[in-house]
Design a protein around this motif. Structure first.
Motif, PDB file in Angstrom:
ATOM      1  N   SER A   1       1.064  -1.129   0.097  1.00 15.94           N
ATOM      2  CA  SER A   1      -0.158  -0.166  -0.051  1.00 15.94           C
ATOM      3  C   SER A   1       0.898   1.195   0.062  1.00 15.94           C
ATOM      4  N   GLU A   2       0.577   2.255  -0.908  1.00 10.80           N
ATOM      5  CA  GLU A   2       1.224   3.699  -0.597  1.00 10.80           C
ATOM      6  C   GLU A   2       0.599   4.419   0.351  1.00 10.80           C
ATOM      7  N   LYS A   3      -0.517   4.009   0.968  1.00 11.48           N
ATOM      8  CA  LYS A   3      -1.058   4.755   1.983  1.00 11.48           C
ATOM      9  C   LYS A   3       0.031   5.091   3.095  1.00 11.48           C
ATOM     10  N   ARG A   4      -0.252   6.300   3.727  1.00 17.99           N
ATOM     11  CA  ARG A   4       0.463   6.378   4.930  1.00 17.99           C
ATOM     12  C   ARG A   4      -0.691   7.027   5.947  1.00 17.99           C
ATOM     13  N   TYR A   5      -0.347   5.952   7.035  1.00 11.01           N
ATOM     14  CA  TYR A   5      -1.297   6.009   8.237  1.00 11.01           C
ATOM     15  C   TYR A   5      -0.380   6.743   9.249  1.00 11.01           C
ATOM     16  N   LEU A   6      -1.419   7.547   9.927  1.00 15.37           N
ATOM     17  CA  LEU A   6      -0.903   8.775  10.950  1.00 15.37           C
ATOM     18  C   LEU A   6      -1.281   8.436  12.314  1.00 15.37           C
ATOM     19  N   ALA A   7      -0.529   8.578  13.285  1.00 13.76           N
ATOM     20  CA  ALA A   7      -0.949   8.167  14.677  1.00 13.76           C
ATOM     21  C   ALA A   7      -0.263   9.281  15.532  1.00 13.76           C
ATOM     22  N   ARG A   8      -1.303   9.913  16.430  1.00 10.78           N
ATOM     23  CA  ARG A   8      -0.588  11.114  17.378  1.00 10.78           C
ATOM     24  C   ARG A   8       0.273  10.249  18.436  1.00 10.78           C
ATOM     25  N   SER A   9       1.462  10.895  18.788  1.00 12.37           N
ATOM     26  CA  SER A   9       2.358  10.277  19.729  1.00 12.37           C
ATOM     27  C   SER A   9       1.645  10.474  21.055  1.00 12.37           C
ATOM     28  N   THR A  10       1.731   9.469  22.001  1.00 12.07           N
ATOM     29  CA  THR A  10       1.271   9.564  23.342  1.00 12.07           C
ATOM     30  C   THR A  10       2.036  10.494  24.333  1.00 12.07           C
ATOM     31  N   ALA A  11       3.259  10.631  23.794  1.00 17.21           N
ATOM     32  CA  ALA A  11       3.976  11.415  24.761  1.00 17.21           C
ATOM     33  C   ALA A  11       4.139  12.833  24.434  1.00 17.21           C
ATOM     34  N   ILE A  12       2.705  13.277  24.450  1.00 12.41           N
ATOM     35  CA  ILE A  12       2.483  14.659  24.290  1.00 12.41           C
ATOM     36  C   ILE A  12       1.461  15.389  25.200  1.00 12.41           C
ATOM     37  N   ALA A  13       1.600  16.729  25.452  1.00  8.76           N
ATOM     38  CA  ALA A  13       0.509  17.312  25.989  1.00  8.76           C
ATOM     39  C   ALA A  13      -0.246  18.200  25.074  1.00  8.76           C
TER      40      ALA A  13
ATOM     41  N   LEU B   1      -0.681   1.101  21.118  1.00  4.47           N
ATOM     42  CA  LEU B   1      -0.042   0.612  22.126  1.00  4.47           C
ATOM     43  C   LEU B   1       1.620   0.823  21.840  1.00  4.47           C
ATOM     44  N   THR B   2       1.823   1.063  20.390  1.00  4.22           N
ATOM     45  CA  THR B   2       3.225   1.204  20.124  1.00  4.22           C
ATOM     46  C   THR B   2       3.454   2.436  19.943  1.00  4.22           C
ATOM     47  N   ARG B   3       2.728   3.619  20.472  1.00  8.32           N
ATOM     48  CA  ARG B   3       2.786   5.118  20.063  1.00  8.32           C
ATOM     49  C   ARG B   3       4.006   5.731  20.993  1.00  8.32           C
ATOM     50  N   ASN B   4       4.383   5.258  21.983  1.00  7.36           N
ATOM     51  CA  ASN B   4       5.226   6.093  22.963  1.00  7.36           C
ATOM     52  C   ASN B   4       6.360   6.347  22.137  1.00  7.36           C
ATOM     53  N   SER B   5       6.772   7.430  22.308  1.00  6.85           N
ATOM     54  CA  SER B   5       8.045   7.909  21.488  1.00  6.85           C
ATOM     55  C   SER B   5       9.433   7.943  22.569  1.00  6.85           C
TER      56      SER B   5
END
Lengths: 102, 373
Positions: free
Chosen positions: A2-14, A98-102
């Motif tokens: 797929s050439e799609k790009r999936y976006l997810a917000r980091s959880t380590a943000i305020a 669950l894998t969004r912590n940077s």
């Protein structure tokens, strides 16, 4: 692939909405950002399961009078900046929360 | 503060949003610092559930910067449960702690929760001085160990160095310690009265000569000539300026749910155990009164030549008996800085009088509520 790009917000943000803007602070370096209404649309849609392409055509172009190619160029610039500061994750596959912590 | 931060602060002021809140989780502490302004007895702290409910209300009201402090926050067994909830509600979380209870596990958890900064009070680089101030043998070593652990996880650590007669000569050593640890250093030259109005601890404040020396230390104040310059005259528009963010874009919540404009301004404005946070913020008569006060409404300060540069704290003025009055401690700082006495200082030196301790109701309000129930 797929050439799609999936976006997810980091959880380590305020973050906090203030009027028509969203304040975001990176937990890694305390840099403060603000997002305008259109950028907020991208941010709020970045759930790990929605590709950028769908966000642009389905949300931005649907709500604002802007050409898809212009919207995509601007969206890509914004995404690149947010990724650079560790606020957003991009993947060719859907991103589990669950894998969004940077 | 960055220019964007200042812009957001100005927007919060326009919109009436409580951008910053300090929430003290407990007044219990494992140290007994000689200058502490708190009563360390637990008079009925908010429960985990009450705090989570409050955090939810604060997030909905627009609070962004959340400072979690005490007492000693690690005395609360539910601290990390509270911090995880605060993270889930996307606050910018800052912690204040003495660090004594921070080990590798706690440091790792603080890091994983994306805490923006951890502030630790260090009174001296010499253990015999620091430990005598905290009344806790070994506390300096434990606080330094904690800072090393936090720094090893890449956390932003701030050393808060409160100046008093006991550690007057040690700020250079503490600054060097901060540099060695890669921590930020801040100096506070003010001992404040106890929250119940007791002023006896003010005797720990350094004297005028010592304060003058601190204010002429380039390493502490930057450009000394600029910092100590005589005050300039102010134009009329400056009289409409606000004293500080207390009650305007910031407030404080005690472990018992009492809302004050600031931790240093213990004017009871409402209790979150009885009212919604946003209703107190918007409708409290006390907060409305605080918000209505500008420099123009301060008879002594509006006529003072230091009005444009004074660091007047409205909380200290309140604790001296009048939130529209001057703060003697800030008058003394202006004098130490510039050599020019304020109007208030001239009057006080001409006819010395002791300040009446203000009888406050911080604890009594909770006790009365308990009796009614």
């Amino acid at each position: 692939m797929s050439e799609k790009r999936y976006l997810a917000r980091s959880t380590a943000i305020a973050s906090r909405a203030m009027g028509d803007e969203l304040m975001i602070m990176s937990a890694t370096n305390s840099t403060l950002f603000t997002l305008n209404e259109i950028a907020m649309l991208i941010w709020e849609a970045a759930d790990g399961a929605t590709p950028l392409e769908d966000i642009v055509t389905g949300r931005i172009c649907a709500e604002y009078d802007v050409k898809p190619e212009v919207a995509m160029t601007e969206a890509e610039k914004l995404v690149a900046e947010l990724v650079g500061h560790g606020l957003l994750l991009v993947s060719r596959e859907p991103i589990e929360s669950l894998t969004r912590n940077s | 503060m960055s220019s964007l931060g200042a812009e957001m602060n100005a927007k919060a002021l326009r919109l009436g949003i409580p951008l910053s809140v300090q929430l003290d989780l407990t007044y219990r502490c494992n140290e007994r610092c000689v200058h502490c302004y708190l009563d360390h007895t637990d008079h009925g702290e908010m429960t985990t559930g009450e705090i989570k409910e409050l955090l939810g209300q604060m997030a909905d009201a627009g609070v962004f910067y959340l400072t979690i402090s005490g007492g000693e926050i690690l005395m609360r067994r539910d601290l990390f449960e509270i911090l995880e909830y605060a993270r889930a509600r996307t606050f910018c979380i800052k912690l204040k702690t003495n660090g004594i209870l921070i080990r590798a596990k706690e440091a790792q958890r603080i890091r994983s929760l994306g805490v923006e900064s951890v502030q630790i009070s260090i009174y001296s680089h010499r253990p015999e001085i620091h430990d005598a101030i905290t009344k806790m043998p070994g506390s300096l070593r434990q606080s330094i160990d904690a800072m090393r652990l936090l720094r090893s996880h890449g956390l932003h650590v701030i050393i808060a160095n409160v100046l008093m007669v006991q550690n007057l000569r040690d700020h250079t050593g503490v600054r060097a310690l901060a540099t060695e640890l890669g921590a930020q250093y801040t100096l506070d030259p003010t001992i404040t009265p106890m929250m119940d109005g007791n002023r006896s601890i003010l005797s720990l404040n350094v004297d005028e000569a010592a304060l003058r020396e601190v204010f002429r230390n380039e390493a502490l104040v930057g450009n000394v000539e600029e910092f100590c310059a005589p005050p300039q005259s102010v134009d009329d528009s400056a009289l409409d300026s606000l004293p500080c963010s207390a009650g305007h874009t910031a407030c404080y919540v005690s472990p018992y749910g009492e809302v004050y404009p600031c931790v240093q301004f213990p004017l009871p404005c409402g209790n979150v155990r009885r009212m919604k946070f946003v209703d107190i913020w918007r409708d409290s008569p006390q907060l409305k009164e605080v918000r209505g006060i500008t420099l123009r409404d301060m008879p002594a300060c509006s006529a003072c030549m230091h009005s444009s540069t004074c660091t007047r704290c409205p909380g200290l003025a309140y604790l001296e008996g009048n939130m529209r009055g001057p703060s003697l401690q800030d008058c003394e700082k202006s004098y130490a800085r510039t050599g020019i006495p304020s109007e208030n200082l001239k009057v006080r030196r001409a006819s010395p009088q002791s300040l009446r301790p203000l009888k406050l109701v911080q604890i009594q309000s909770l006790q009365l509520a308990t009796e009614i129930l």
